[in-house]
Design a protein around this motif. Sequence first.
Motif, PDB file in Angstrom:
ATOM      1  N   ALA A  78      11.221  -5.752  -3.316  1.00 12.20           N
ATOM      2  CA  ALA A  78      10.733  -7.024  -3.460  1.00 12.20           C
ATOM      3  C   ALA A  78      11.999  -7.668  -4.415  1.00 12.20           C
ATOM      4  CB  ALA A  78       9.392  -7.123  -4.493  1.00 12.20           C
ATOM      5  N   THR A  79      11.833  -9.122  -4.334  1.00 10.55           N
ATOM      6  CA  THR A  79      12.927  -9.762  -5.002  1.00 10.55           C
ATOM      7  C   THR A  79      12.391 -10.800  -5.999  1.00 10.55           C
ATOM      8  OG1 THR A  79      12.891 -11.456  -3.198  1.00 10.55           O
ATOM      9  CG2 THR A  79      14.471  -9.519  -3.217  1.00 10.55           C
ATOM     10  N   TRP A  80      13.088 -11.153  -7.032  1.00 13.96           N
ATOM     11  CA  TRP A  80      12.502 -12.274  -8.001  1.00 13.96           C
ATOM     12  C   TRP A  80      12.681 -13.568  -7.488  1.00 13.96           C
ATOM     13  CZ3 TRP A  80       9.908 -10.620 -12.286  1.00 13.96           C
ATOM     14  CH2 TRP A  80      10.253  -9.437 -12.663  1.00 13.96           C
ATOM     15  N   SER A  81      11.637 -14.335  -7.981  1.00 14.10           N
ATOM     16  CA  SER A  81      11.849 -15.809  -7.155  1.00 14.10           C
ATOM     17  C   SER A  81      12.161 -16.514  -8.447  1.00 14.10           C
ATOM     18  CB  SER A  81      10.506 -16.118  -6.802  1.00 14.10           C
ATOM     19  OG  SER A  81      10.256 -17.473  -6.326  1.00 14.10           O
ATOM     20  N   THR A  82      12.673 -17.756  -8.045  1.00 20.86           N
ATOM     21  CA  THR A  82      12.908 -19.096  -9.175  1.00 20.86           C
ATOM     22  C   THR A  82      11.957 -20.010  -9.041  1.00 20.86           C
ATOM     23  OG1 THR A  82      14.466 -20.055  -7.756  1.00 20.86           O
ATOM     24  CG2 THR A  82      15.445 -18.672  -9.375  1.00 20.86           C
ATOM     25  N   THR A  83      10.926 -19.903  -8.423  1.00 15.72           N
ATOM     26  CA  THR A  83       9.553 -20.723  -7.836  1.00 15.72           C
ATOM     27  C   THR A  83       8.739 -20.486  -9.143  1.00 15.72           C
ATOM     28  OG1 THR A  83      10.094 -20.706  -5.513  1.00 15.72           O
ATOM     29  CG2 THR A  83       7.844 -21.695  -6.502  1.00 15.72           C
ATOM     30  N   ALA A  84       8.643 -21.346 -10.167  1.00 22.06           N
ATOM     31  CA  ALA A  84       8.038 -21.033 -11.312  1.00 22.06           C
ATOM     32  C   ALA A  84       6.508 -21.591 -11.291  1.00 22.06           C
ATOM     33  CB  ALA A  84       8.475 -21.625 -12.515  1.00 22.06           C
ATOM     34  N   LEU A  85       5.311 -20.755 -11.853  1.00 21.91           N
ATOM     35  CA  LEU A  85       4.059 -21.136 -11.924  1.00 21.91           C
ATOM     36  C   LEU A  85       4.164 -21.753 -13.392  1.00 21.91           C
ATOM     37  CD1 LEU A  85       1.218 -21.333 -11.448  1.00 21.91           C
ATOM     38  CD2 LEU A  85       1.145 -19.045 -12.687  1.00 21.91           C
ATOM     39  N   ILE A  86       3.786 -23.229 -13.388  1.00 20.31           N
ATOM     40  CA  ILE A  86       3.734 -24.054 -14.334  1.00 20.31           C
ATOM     41  C   ILE A  86       2.567 -24.854 -14.470  1.00 20.31           C
ATOM     42  CG2 ILE A  86       4.965 -26.087 -15.753  1.00 20.31           C
ATOM     43  CD1 ILE A  86       7.756 -25.116 -14.387  1.00 20.31           C
ATOM     44  N   SER A  87       1.564 -24.684 -15.451  1.00 19.35           N
ATOM     45  CA  SER A  87       0.705 -25.470 -15.593  1.00 19.35           C
ATOM     46  C   SER A  87       0.668 -26.666 -16.487  1.00 19.35           C
ATOM     47  CB  SER A  87      -0.545 -24.557 -16.260  1.00 19.35           C
ATOM     48  OG  SER A  87      -1.021 -23.540 -15.314  1.00 19.35           O
ATOM     49  N   GLY A  88       0.017 -27.574 -15.832  1.00 20.10           N
ATOM     50  CA  GLY A  88       0.204 -29.067 -16.517  1.00 20.10           C
ATOM     51  C   GLY A  88      -0.708 -30.128 -15.742  1.00 20.10           C
ATOM     52  N   CYS A  89      -0.370 -31.307 -16.073  1.00 22.02           N
ATOM     53  CA  CYS A  89      -0.902 -32.561 -15.436  1.00 22.02           C
ATOM     54  C   CYS A  89       0.121 -32.529 -14.120  1.00 22.02           C
ATOM     55  CB  CYS A  89      -1.246 -33.765 -16.235  1.00 22.02           C
ATOM     56  SG  CYS A  89      -1.697 -35.189 -15.403  1.00 22.02           S
ATOM     57  N   THR A  90      -0.571 -32.873 -12.951  1.00 22.04           N
ATOM     58  CA  THR A  90       0.275 -33.260 -11.855  1.00 22.04           C
ATOM     59  C   THR A  90       0.021 -34.592 -11.355  1.00 22.04           C
ATOM     60  OG1 THR A  90      -1.536 -32.177 -10.397  1.00 22.04           O
ATOM     61  CG2 THR A  90       0.257 -30.593 -11.314  1.00 22.04           C
ATOM     62  N   ASP A  91      -0.877 -35.412 -12.011  1.00 18.44           N
ATOM     63  CA  ASP A  91      -1.208 -36.735 -11.592  1.00 18.44           C
ATOM     64  C   ASP A  91      -0.143 -37.806 -12.262  1.00 18.44           C
ATOM     65  OD1 ASP A  91      -2.176 -39.147 -11.111  1.00 18.44           O
ATOM     66  OD2 ASP A  91      -4.295 -38.464 -11.455  1.00 18.44           O
ATOM     67  N   GLN A  92       0.508 -38.258 -11.477  1.00 16.01           N
ATOM     68  CA  GLN A  92       1.697 -39.033 -11.753  1.00 16.01           C
ATOM     69  C   GLN A  92       1.060 -40.360 -12.550  1.00 16.01           C
ATOM     70  OE1 GLN A  92       4.162 -40.896  -8.884  1.00 16.01           O
ATOM     71  NE2 GLN A  92       2.425 -40.676  -7.246  1.00 16.01           N
ATOM     72  N   TYR A  93      -0.087 -40.928 -12.505  1.00 24.28           N
ATOM     73  CA  TYR A  93      -0.591 -42.003 -12.982  1.00 24.28           C
ATOM     74  C   TYR A  93      -0.951 -41.668 -14.268  1.00 24.28           C
ATOM     75  CZ  TYR A  93      -0.230 -43.737  -8.297  1.00 24.28           C
ATOM     76  OH  TYR A  93       0.349 -44.180  -7.170  1.00 24.28           O
ATOM     77  N   ALA A  94      -1.225 -40.334 -14.788  1.00 23.61           N
ATOM     78  CA  ALA A  94      -1.807 -40.147 -16.304  1.00 23.61           C
ATOM     79  C   ALA A  94      -0.711 -40.233 -17.222  1.00 23.61           C
ATOM     80  CB  ALA A  94      -2.311 -38.720 -16.113  1.00 23.61           C
ATOM     81  N   ASP A  95      -0.996 -40.329 -18.610  1.00 24.39           N
ATOM     82  CA  ASP A  95       0.064 -40.403 -19.384  1.00 24.39           C
ATOM     83  C   ASP A  95       0.668 -39.183 -19.572  1.00 24.39           C
ATOM     84  OD1 ASP A  95      -0.382 -43.040 -20.077  1.00 24.39           O
ATOM     85  OD2 ASP A  95      -1.582 -43.089 -21.732  1.00 24.39           O
ATOM     86  N   TRP A 109       0.925  -1.200  -0.025  1.00 23.81           N
ATOM     87  CA  TRP A 109       0.117  -0.086  -0.104  1.00 23.81           C
ATOM     88  C   TRP A 109       0.758   1.256  -0.073  1.00 23.81           C
ATOM     89  CZ3 TRP A 109      -5.541  -0.042   1.511  1.00 23.81           C
ATOM     90  CH2 TRP A 109      -6.132   1.333   1.728  1.00 23.81           C
ATOM     91  N   ASN A 110       2.059   1.165   0.525  1.00 23.21           N
ATOM     92  CA  ASN A 110       3.062   2.351   0.473  1.00 23.21           C
ATOM     93  C   ASN A 110       2.497   3.358   1.656  1.00 23.21           C
ATOM     94  OD1 ASN A 110       4.881   1.018  -0.972  1.00 23.21           O
ATOM     95  ND2 ASN A 110       4.927   2.792  -2.511  1.00 23.21           N
ATOM     96  N   THR A 111       1.696   3.000   2.781  1.00 25.47           N
ATOM     97  CA  THR A 111       1.697   3.934   3.580  1.00 25.47           C
ATOM     98  C   THR A 111       1.878   3.506   5.013  1.00 25.47           C
ATOM     99  OG1 THR A 111      -0.145   4.828   2.284  1.00 25.47           O
ATOM    100  CG2 THR A 111      -0.264   5.160   4.650  1.00 25.47           C
ATOM    101  N   SER A 112       2.382   4.029   5.724  1.00 25.16           N
ATOM    102  CA  SER A 112       2.712   3.533   7.153  1.00 25.16           C
ATOM    103  C   SER A 112       1.711   2.697   7.983  1.00 25.16           C
ATOM    104  CB  SER A 112       3.198   4.665   8.036  1.00 25.16           C
ATOM    105  OG  SER A 112       3.647   4.378   9.600  1.00 25.16           O
ATOM    106  N   GLY A 113       1.956   1.642   8.416  1.00 22.75           N
ATOM    107  CA  GLY A 113       0.908   0.909   9.079  1.00 22.75           C
ATOM    108  C   GLY A 113       0.225  -0.101   8.229  1.00 22.75           C
ATOM    109  N   ARG A 114       0.400   0.032   7.061  1.00 20.37           N
ATOM    110  CA  ARG A 114      -0.504  -1.038   5.888  1.00 20.37           C
ATOM    111  C   ARG A 114       0.503  -2.358   5.512  1.00 20.37           C
ATOM    112  NH1 ARG A 114      -5.536   1.170   6.183  1.00 20.37           N
ATOM    113  NH2 ARG A 114      -5.583   3.417   5.799  1.00 20.37           N
ATOM    114  N   GLY A 115      -0.019  -3.480   5.787  1.00 15.68           N
ATOM    115  CA  GLY A 115       0.497  -4.746   5.467  1.00 15.68           C
ATOM    116  C   GLY A 115       1.033  -4.996   4.056  1.00 15.68           C
ATOM    117  N   ALA A 116       2.279  -4.953   3.939  1.00 16.61           N
ATOM    118  CA  ALA A 116       2.930  -5.410   2.626  1.00 16.61           C
ATOM    119  C   ALA A 116       2.725  -7.010   2.366  1.00 16.61           C
ATOM    120  CB  ALA A 116       4.155  -5.010   2.630  1.00 16.61           C
ATOM    121  N   TYR A 117       2.435  -7.308   1.288  1.00 16.60           N
ATOM    122  CA  TYR A 117       1.973  -8.689   0.819  1.00 16.60           C
ATOM    123  C   TYR A 117       3.520  -9.552   1.194  1.00 16.60           C
ATOM    124  CZ  TYR A 117       1.281 -12.641  -2.013  1.00 16.60           C
ATOM    125  OH  TYR A 117       0.932 -14.025  -2.638  1.00 16.60           O
ATOM    126  N   ASN A 118       3.137 -10.743   1.602  1.00 15.89           N
ATOM    127  CA  ASN A 118       4.245 -11.747   1.945  1.00 15.89           C
ATOM    128  C   ASN A 118       4.057 -13.056   1.023  1.00 15.89           C
ATOM    129  OD1 ASN A 118       5.995 -13.418   2.891  1.00 15.89           O
ATOM    130  ND2 ASN A 118       5.232 -13.493   4.941  1.00 15.89           N
TER     131      ASN A 118
END
Length: 245
Positions: free
Chosen positions: A207-224, A136-145
Amino acid sequence: VNIGQDAVLNLEDFTLSTWFKSSWSSDQGGDWIYIMGSQDKYALLLVGIHNSGGSALRFTIEQSSGVWANVQSEIDVSDNNWHHVAVTRNNQTGLFKMYIDGDYVGDNEDEADGESSSADLAGSLSLAAPFLIGSWNTSGRGAYNGLIDESMIWNEELSLVEINSYMHSSPNGSESNLIAYWDFNEGSGSSLGNANSNSIDGTISGATWSTTALISGCTDQYADNYNSNATVDDGSCSGYPDNGD
């Protein structure tokens, strides 16, 4: 991230959406941290869940001093997994709705206790402060974590089908009703680029850049078509063996 106060962010009909990932939690309902928006004019927040702890999503609009309303989910999103949120708003009626992970969760008329009617909230939302991501950039307002990715603003109410489509498939940036698309792909530096023609790039501070990527796809290990790199399931899993063989 300071996006500035360009007139294109004075919103009428709109859809605002983003992916986020956070473990922030509070058992105080009055606690909150700021994901993005322009102070009280319109803002996406994480708020504490009273007594039980956790965090829930809230979107708030203040048309003028004392004329405001919220839409808030009851879903705890403090599990440190990626979640998608979209908020749509109708300029003529003033009604705004929230969707989480592709499902409708409610609108501002579900709330009460001193909140203004949708009709009183109708009309253009003209910014009196910069659009900010993460603070928010105002004193007392909570920055995102936490982490943020794939943030978009459209100057129309997207349908649920469209929301679900863009949740896992990025726009190309040339769509006529796309105001902003911040894909967070830079990976370094102090600038966040908008991937369309509007000049609303952001300046990063604190803020800092992260290497934790958002990758969409099939997450079920039993699927082809299982994708071991996927961090979000996109519903595409297929090719299961018969009878568990």
